[in-house]
Design a protein around this motif. Sequence first.
Motif, PDB file in Angstrom:
ATOM      1  N   ALA A  21       0.816  -1.184   0.260  1.00  0.00           N
ATOM      2  CA  ALA A  21      -0.109  -0.170   0.265  1.00  0.00           C
ATOM      3  C   ALA A  21       1.276   0.729   0.024  1.00  0.00           C
ATOM      4  N   ALA A  22       2.434   1.041   0.683  1.00  0.00           N
ATOM      5  CA  ALA A  22       3.102   1.948   0.612  1.00  0.00           C
ATOM      6  C   ALA A  22       3.508   2.713  -0.306  1.00  0.00           C
ATOM      7  N   VAL A  23       3.906   1.619  -1.136  1.00  0.00           N
ATOM      8  CA  VAL A  23       4.550   1.887  -2.430  1.00  0.00           C
ATOM      9  C   VAL A  23       3.471   2.029  -3.550  1.00  0.00           C
ATOM     10  N   GLU A  24       2.040   1.989  -3.319  1.00  0.00           N
ATOM     11  CA  GLU A  24       1.155   2.427  -4.456  1.00  0.00           C
ATOM     12  C   GLU A  24       0.942   3.812  -4.388  1.00  0.00           C
ATOM     13  N   ARG A  25       1.062   3.943  -2.910  1.00  0.00           N
ATOM     14  CA  ARG A  25       0.744   5.711  -3.025  1.00  0.00           C
ATOM     15  C   ARG A  25       2.132   6.365  -3.307  1.00  0.00           C
ATOM     16  N   GLY A  30       3.404  10.403  -6.721  1.00  0.00           N
ATOM     17  CA  GLY A  30       4.580  10.664  -8.064  1.00  0.00           C
ATOM     18  C   GLY A  30       3.915  11.365  -9.547  1.00  0.00           C
ATOM     19  N   GLU A  31       3.100  10.405  -9.687  1.00  0.00           N
ATOM     20  CA  GLU A  31       2.502  10.633 -11.406  1.00  0.00           C
ATOM     21  C   GLU A  31       1.578  11.714 -10.624  1.00  0.00           C
ATOM     22  N   GLY A  64       2.785   6.534 -16.574  1.00  0.00           N
ATOM     23  CA  GLY A  64       1.903   6.080 -14.937  1.00  0.00           C
ATOM     24  C   GLY A  64       2.730   5.450 -14.680  1.00  0.00           C
ATOM     25  N   LEU A  65       3.793   5.710 -13.542  1.00  0.00           N
ATOM     26  CA  LEU A  65       4.238   4.613 -12.837  1.00  0.00           C
ATOM     27  C   LEU A  65       3.746   3.078 -12.391  1.00  0.00           C
ATOM     28  N   ALA A 105       9.938   9.874  -6.605  1.00  0.00           N
ATOM     29  CA  ALA A 105       9.044   8.725  -6.220  1.00  0.00           C
ATOM     30  C   ALA A 105       9.245   7.150  -5.756  1.00  0.00           C
ATOM     31  N   LEU A 106      10.764   7.064  -7.237  1.00  0.00           N
ATOM     32  CA  LEU A 106      11.506   5.835  -6.296  1.00  0.00           C
ATOM     33  C   LEU A 106      12.431   5.809  -5.096  1.00  0.00           C
ATOM     34  N   THR A 107      13.293   7.094  -5.263  1.00  0.00           N
ATOM     35  CA  THR A 107      13.448   7.315  -4.427  1.00  0.00           C
ATOM     36  C   THR A 107      13.213   7.242  -3.016  1.00  0.00           C
ATOM     37  N   LEU A 108      12.155   7.553  -2.635  1.00  0.00           N
ATOM     38  CA  LEU A 108      11.080   7.268  -1.825  1.00  0.00           C
ATOM     39  C   LEU A 108      10.427   6.248  -2.046  1.00  0.00           C
ATOM     40  N   MET A 109      10.680   5.256  -2.600  1.00  0.00           N
ATOM     41  CA  MET A 109       9.792   4.107  -2.356  1.00  0.00           C
ATOM     42  C   MET A 109      11.000   3.221  -1.843  1.00  0.00           C
ATOM     43  N   ARG A 110      12.314   3.416  -2.100  1.00  0.00           N
ATOM     44  CA  ARG A 110      13.545   2.441  -2.085  1.00  0.00           C
ATOM     45  C   ARG A 110      14.086   2.856  -0.472  1.00  0.00           C
ATOM     46  N   ARG A 111      13.200   4.371  -0.141  1.00  0.00           N
ATOM     47  CA  ARG A 111      13.573   4.100   1.564  1.00  0.00           C
ATOM     48  C   ARG A 111      12.146   3.631   2.111  1.00  0.00           C
TER      49      ARG A 111
END
Length: 141
Positions: A21-25, A30-31, A64-65, A105-111
Amino acid sequence: MGVSLYYSAERGTPLTADERAAVERLASAGEDSLREEALELFPVWHASGEVPREYRSPAEVFEGLYLYADDHLSAGQVLAGSSKMPPAACGGEPLLAQLRHYLDALTLMRRALPDARWHVHAEEVEIPWTEDGYTLGDATT
């Protein structure tokens, strides 16, 4: 031929429902941020020729991502996806805007998944990771 941004994360344990859910958010945020900026800049991009007039909305320029479904993941992957870059008829500004928002957005996902091994690349070019996140240097800041 179009260019795409590819991203994946691997680890020994699957994503939890909360992590998914966090990754999808984060992907959605980002989109949304790209769409908001593009809506403001579309008149400028049209006037300068960065975006041809036949593209009337950001949805026609930006993909989109896109996160792959679990059944499309390779062994060990917990997340993977891809995003097409703007059409070749568009100039560099829309491309850099998309890269900036999606790399953020990918930076936040990685974190959000710090124990995963990440791989982010545009076609055959690896996008470097630094303590500041994913970046292409000054071009995307």
